[in-house]
Design an enzyme around this catalytic site. Structure first.
Site, PDB file in Angstrom:
ATOM      1  N   GLU A   4      51.243  33.670  33.168  1.00 51.06           N
ATOM      2  CA  GLU A   4      51.282  35.071  32.742  1.00 51.06           C
ATOM      3  C   GLU A   4      52.704  35.603  32.596  1.00 51.06           C
ATOM      4  OE1 GLU A   4      49.622  38.063  35.372  1.00 51.06           O
ATOM      5  OE2 GLU A   4      49.982  36.789  37.099  1.00 51.06           O
ATOM      6  N   LYS A  39      48.410  46.295  33.830  1.00 53.97           N
ATOM      7  CA  LYS A  39      48.296  46.260  35.288  1.00 53.97           C
ATOM      8  C   LYS A  39      46.889  46.630  35.732  1.00 53.97           C
ATOM      9  CE  LYS A  39      49.875  45.862  39.455  1.00 53.97           C
ATOM     10  NZ  LYS A  39      49.945  44.458  39.924  1.00 53.97           N
ATOM     11  N   CYS A  79      45.972  51.797  28.996  1.00 49.34           N
ATOM     12  CA  CYS A  79      46.560  53.077  28.609  1.00 49.34           C
ATOM     13  C   CYS A  79      46.955  53.914  29.824  1.00 49.34           C
ATOM     14  CB  CYS A  79      45.559  53.881  27.792  1.00 49.34           C
ATOM     15  SG  CYS A  79      44.897  52.971  26.408  1.00 49.34           S
ATOM     16  N   ASN A  88      41.986  57.300  27.614  1.00 53.06           N
ATOM     17  CA  ASN A  88      42.050  55.946  28.157  1.00 53.06           C
ATOM     18  C   ASN A  88      40.608  55.491  28.346  1.00 53.06           C
ATOM     19  OD1 ASN A  88      42.357  53.628  29.669  1.00 53.06           O
ATOM     20  ND2 ASN A  88      43.087  54.662  31.508  1.00 53.06           N
ATOM     21  N   GLY A  89      40.267  54.312  27.823  1.00 48.04           N
ATOM     22  CA  GLY A  89      38.896  53.800  27.952  1.00 48.04           C
ATOM     23  C   GLY A  89      38.389  53.353  26.597  1.00 48.04           C
ATOM     24  N   ARG A 146      51.832  49.726  33.488  1.00 50.04           N
ATOM     25  CA  ARG A 146      50.409  49.476  33.245  1.00 50.04           C
ATOM     26  C   ARG A 146      50.193  48.576  32.020  1.00 50.04           C
ATOM     27  NH1 ARG A 146      47.025  53.121  35.751  1.00 50.04           N
ATOM     28  NH2 ARG A 146      45.511  53.168  34.071  1.00 50.04           N
ATOM     29  N   LYS A 201      49.985  32.627  37.836  1.00 48.14           N
ATOM     30  CA  LYS A 201      51.263  33.349  37.946  1.00 48.14           C
ATOM     31  C   LYS A 201      52.266  32.782  36.952  1.00 48.14           C
ATOM     32  CE  LYS A 201      50.538  35.868  39.756  1.00 48.14           C
ATOM     33  NZ  LYS A 201      49.722  36.868  40.295  1.00 48.14           N
ATOM     34  N   TRP A 232      47.399  50.829  24.990  1.00 45.25           N
ATOM     35  CA  TRP A 232      47.212  49.389  24.985  1.00 45.25           C
ATOM     36  C   TRP A 232      46.076  49.158  23.990  1.00 45.25           C
ATOM     37  CZ3 TRP A 232      43.501  45.655  26.319  1.00 45.25           C
ATOM     38  CH2 TRP A 232      44.002  44.370  26.590  1.00 45.25           C
ATOM     39  N   HIS A 250      39.462  12.310  35.245  1.00 50.27           N
ATOM     40  CA  HIS A 250      38.228  12.415  34.467  1.00 50.27           C
ATOM     41  C   HIS A 250      38.503  13.027  33.093  1.00 50.27           C
ATOM     42  CE1 HIS A 250      35.870  10.994  37.810  1.00 50.27           C
ATOM     43  NE2 HIS A 250      36.561  11.807  38.580  1.00 50.27           N
ATOM     44  N   GLU A 297      45.896  30.140  41.560  1.00 52.35           N
ATOM     45  CA  GLU A 297      46.750  31.331  41.577  1.00 52.35           C
ATOM     46  C   GLU A 297      48.170  30.991  41.097  1.00 52.35           C
ATOM     47  OE1 GLU A 297      46.545  34.321  41.493  1.00 52.35           O
ATOM     48  OE2 GLU A 297      48.439  35.108  42.202  1.00 52.35           O
TER      49      GLU A 297
HETATM   50  C1  F6R Z   1      47.562  38.657  37.781  1.00 49.04           C
HETATM   51  C2  F6R Z   1      46.929  39.955  37.953  1.00 49.04           C
HETATM   52  C3  F6R Z   1      45.546  40.106  37.473  1.00 49.04           C
HETATM   53  C4  F6R Z   1      44.758  41.034  38.412  1.00 49.04           C
HETATM   54  C5  F6R Z   1      43.377  41.327  37.814  1.00 49.04           C
HETATM   55  C6  F6R Z   1      42.538  42.172  38.749  1.00 49.04           C
HETATM   56  O1  F6R Z   1      48.836  38.640  38.338  1.00 49.04           O
HETATM   57  O2  F6R Z   1      47.513  40.867  38.442  1.00 49.04           O
HETATM   58  O3  F6R Z   1      44.911  38.892  37.330  1.00 49.04           O
HETATM   59  O4  F6R Z   1      44.638  40.423  39.652  1.00 49.04           O
HETATM   60  O5  F6R Z   1      43.530  41.989  36.611  1.00 49.04           O
HETATM   61  O6  F6R Z   1      43.152  43.385  39.013  1.00 49.04           O
HETATM   62  P1  F6R Z   1      42.718  44.267  40.237  1.00 49.04           P
HETATM   63  O7  F6R Z   1      43.081  43.528  41.480  1.00 49.04           O
HETATM   64  O8  F6R Z   1      43.484  45.533  40.082  1.00 49.04           O
HETATM   65  O9  F6R Z   1      41.239  44.456  40.140  1.00 49.04           O
END
Ligand code: F6R
Length: 607
Positions: free
Chosen positions: A487, A602, A2, A101-102, A28, A484, A75, A503, A480
């Site tokens: 997502e 985000k 949010c 938010n929360g 976000r 990427k 959200w 395996h 990673e």
């Molecule tokens: C993936 C991504 C997430 C963040 C994760 C942690 O591209 O952005 O996996 O890395 O939510 O977020 P932070 O770094 O803000 O704690």
């Protein structure tokens, strides 16, 4: 997650400021939005599920008449994304409107009690109880009232409130969810994050947990958890709107990928002095003689940066380092104490699991170090020590430049601790530094291969699955790359240590199954070659990401992206840039909303 924005000023432009702020907070992640303004002695609320455009459309003929208001991007957690569940929420008497938010963990208990009192609810959210409690407890001043409300709430929250009967002020508070105050001239703001207010002011107050603030157009008063007024520093934000805008790029993600060479350089400039020594100034105060073990704790991409960091700590500093996912670590009752250093990595500095893992570590006496990108964030403020990554604002939901900044900083940290630990002598100190000084140029070179990478993504876009394989530290890089891709392109991907495929998972390989094979480690090339052969024998289509000199890997693969022969220890960080571009172009080819992929946020401020 949010997003909150609030405005009180001397101009009748509450709707304009709020809609603009919500636009800046879109990154976000959200599924509905709304606003509340005070006009003609009453509160007007408009809220819509779906994109901000729906709300703007709904309001397009509405005349701008208000000096004060609050807005929200939601959200969904409690209750589906719908108009009713969107914020702001009214109290029954329509006296107050709130945004939150929360998560209010005990909302069911409070809701039952309020229903008994005759209160009726219009949403399924946990947040609505806040509006009813505020109205129920209102005595004659907002601070006493909000303190009473806070006494009742369990969980995490950033809250903004407007009150019809006090139409000149916004009341706000926070606990474990982000909220900042923007201080302008005859106008003040609340927001979840800086980009929402940057157009109007760069002067910011970071509210601490449990602090409360009352904003009027020409004053901001902050109170501690006992309701006593306190003085807070105003911090000047040192980045501008240009850094938070696309600047001609089609997506923030591409812009952020391309910023990486300069971010590596900035990190090196920030943390090395002109004598060629790593310098963390007073930010770092670690008594290594006491430290027996290091943990690195984070989520998602930041966790993947931690995997690279642990590799540096083991190989360069010769220190035992474990890495864990914050949501696991915090409930695992880890064996940590005052002899443990726990490093928490978080781009946003607000990830709730990471924050809670840090609190738990502190309660066990561990020393805590935060590596974060956001000045004044919760994680930065909670930690014993902080090192800031200098990546600038990262707007795209998929993290790219923050990862590279984290890895670069962890590399410097490993050299620094290695020297302190007596295992890195003067000569190796400088040869390790020489390696990282080559990183920026190597990233630049791989960015020049964009067109080649785009062509490969044309093949991937029609696939449902892909597997990422590598050995040793490359297998961590695969994690990673796989994240990427999934997502932002919504293609199902999995990352495996290459030797592990046979395996079980090799059963899934059939004609044309894409395999992205990372081979950057000299001692693993032969093994990777065998693994690639096994997969090709079963029809896999192999895309190798490797160094130019590993010609046997290149020759056997169906497609490849190569880069210069940079040292093994940093080579996965270069390979990762190719993986970012591969994910990016595949998502673009598929027509996915690259910067705001579905269901993602985000800043993950709930568990
Ligand atoms: C993936 C991504 C997430 C963040 C994760 C942690 O591209 O952005 O996996 O890395 O939510 O977020 P932070 O770094 O803000 O704690």
């Amino acid at each position: 997650m949010c997003g909150i924005i609030g405005y009180v000023g001397d101009e009748r432009k509450a709707m304009e400021v709020i809609l603009d702020g919500l636009n800046k907070l879109e990154y976000r992640g959200y599924d509905s939005c709304g606003l509340a303004i005070i006009e003609n002695d009453s509160i007007f609320i408009a809220k819509k599920s779906g994109k901000l455009e729906n709300l703007k459309d709904f309001l397009k003929d509405k005349e701008e008449r208000s000096f004060i208001g609050i807005g929200h991007t939601r959200w969904a957690t409690h209750g589906n994304p719908s108009d009713e569940n969107s914020h702001p929420h009214f109290s029954n008497d329509k006296r107050v409107a709130i945004v939150h938010n929360g998560i209010i963990e005990n909302y069911l208990e409070i809701k039952a009690e309020l229903i008994k009192d005759g209160c009726s609810f219009t949403s399924q959210t946990d947040s609505e109880v806040i509006a009813h409690l505020f109205s129920k407890y209102y005595i004659d001043d907002p601070i006493t009232t909000i303190l009473k409300v806070k006494e009742r709430l369990r969980g995490s929250y950033a809250i903004g409130i407007i009150d019809r009967d006090n139409p000149e002020q916004i009341i706000c508070t926070r606990k474990d969810s982000p909220l900042i105050i923007g201080v302008g001239k005859n106008k003040n703001f609340i927001a979840s994050d800086v980009p929402a207010i940057l157009k109007y002011t760069r002067n910011v107050i970071f509210l601490d947990n449990n602090e409360i603030a009352i904003l009027k157009k020409d004053s901001v008063k902050v109170f501690n958890s006992f309701g006593v007024e306190i003085t807070k520093d105003i911090i000047k934000i040192d980045w501008d709107m240009e850094q938070a805008s696309k600047n001609g790029y089609p997506h923030f993600m591409l812009k952020e990928i391309e910023e990486q060479p300069s971010i590596v350089e900035k990190t090196l400039n920030t943390y090395t002095d002109n004598l060629g020594k790593i310098n963390f100034n007073s930010s770092l105060n670690i008594d290594l003689s006491k430290i027996k073990e290091i943990y690195i704790v984070a989520c998602g991409t930041a966790y993947h940066a931690g995997l690279q960091g642990a590799h540096f700590l083991k190989n360069i500093s010769k220190i035992k380092a474990d890495v864990d996912i914050a949501s696991e670590f915090r409930y695992s009752d880890p064996f940590i104490n005052e002899n443990t250093l726990v490093i928490f990595i978080s781009q946003s500095g607000e990830t709730l699991d990471t924050l809670m893992a840090m609190k738990m570590s502190k309660s066990k006496g561990a020393q805590t170090l935060a590596i974060t990108n956001v000045l004044g964030s919760s994680i930065a403020r909670e930690a014993d020590m902080v090192l800031y990554t200098t990546a600038g604002p990262e707007i795209s939901v998929a993290s790219t430049k923050a990862y590279t900044a984290q890895v670069t900083l962890l590399y410097l940290l490993a050299i620094y601790l290695g020297e302190k630990n007596g295992v890195v002598d003067n000569e190796s100190y400088h040869s390790y530094l020489d390696i990282i000084y080559k990183l920026s140029n190597n990233i630049d070179l791989i960015l020049k291969k964009k067109e080649e990478i785009k062509l490969i993504s044309g093949f991937l876009k029609n696939k449902n699955d892909a597997f990422y394989i590598g050995r040793g530290i490359d297998s961590k890089c695969c994690q990673e790359g796989s994240l990427k891709m999934k997502e932002i392109s919504y293609i199902h991907t999995e990352a495996f240590p290459a030797g592990e495929l046979k395996h079980g998972t090799i059963a899934l390989i059939e004609e044309g199954t894409p395999i992205i094979a990372i081979a950057t480690q000299e001692d693993m090339v032969e093994k990777m070659l065998s693994n690639i052969k096994e997969l090709k024998a079963r029809g896999a289509y192999v895309i190798a990401i490797t160094k130019e000199r590993y010609t046997n890997i290149i020759e056997i693969s169906d497609n490849f992206i190569t880069f210069e022969n940079i040292e093994d220890i940093i080579a996965p960080t270069v390979a990762n840039i190719a993986l970012q571009l591969l994910a990016y172009y595949t998502a673009v080819e598929k027509g996915v909303d690259v910067d705001k992929p579905r269901n993602l946020a985000k800043s993950v401020t709930v568990e």
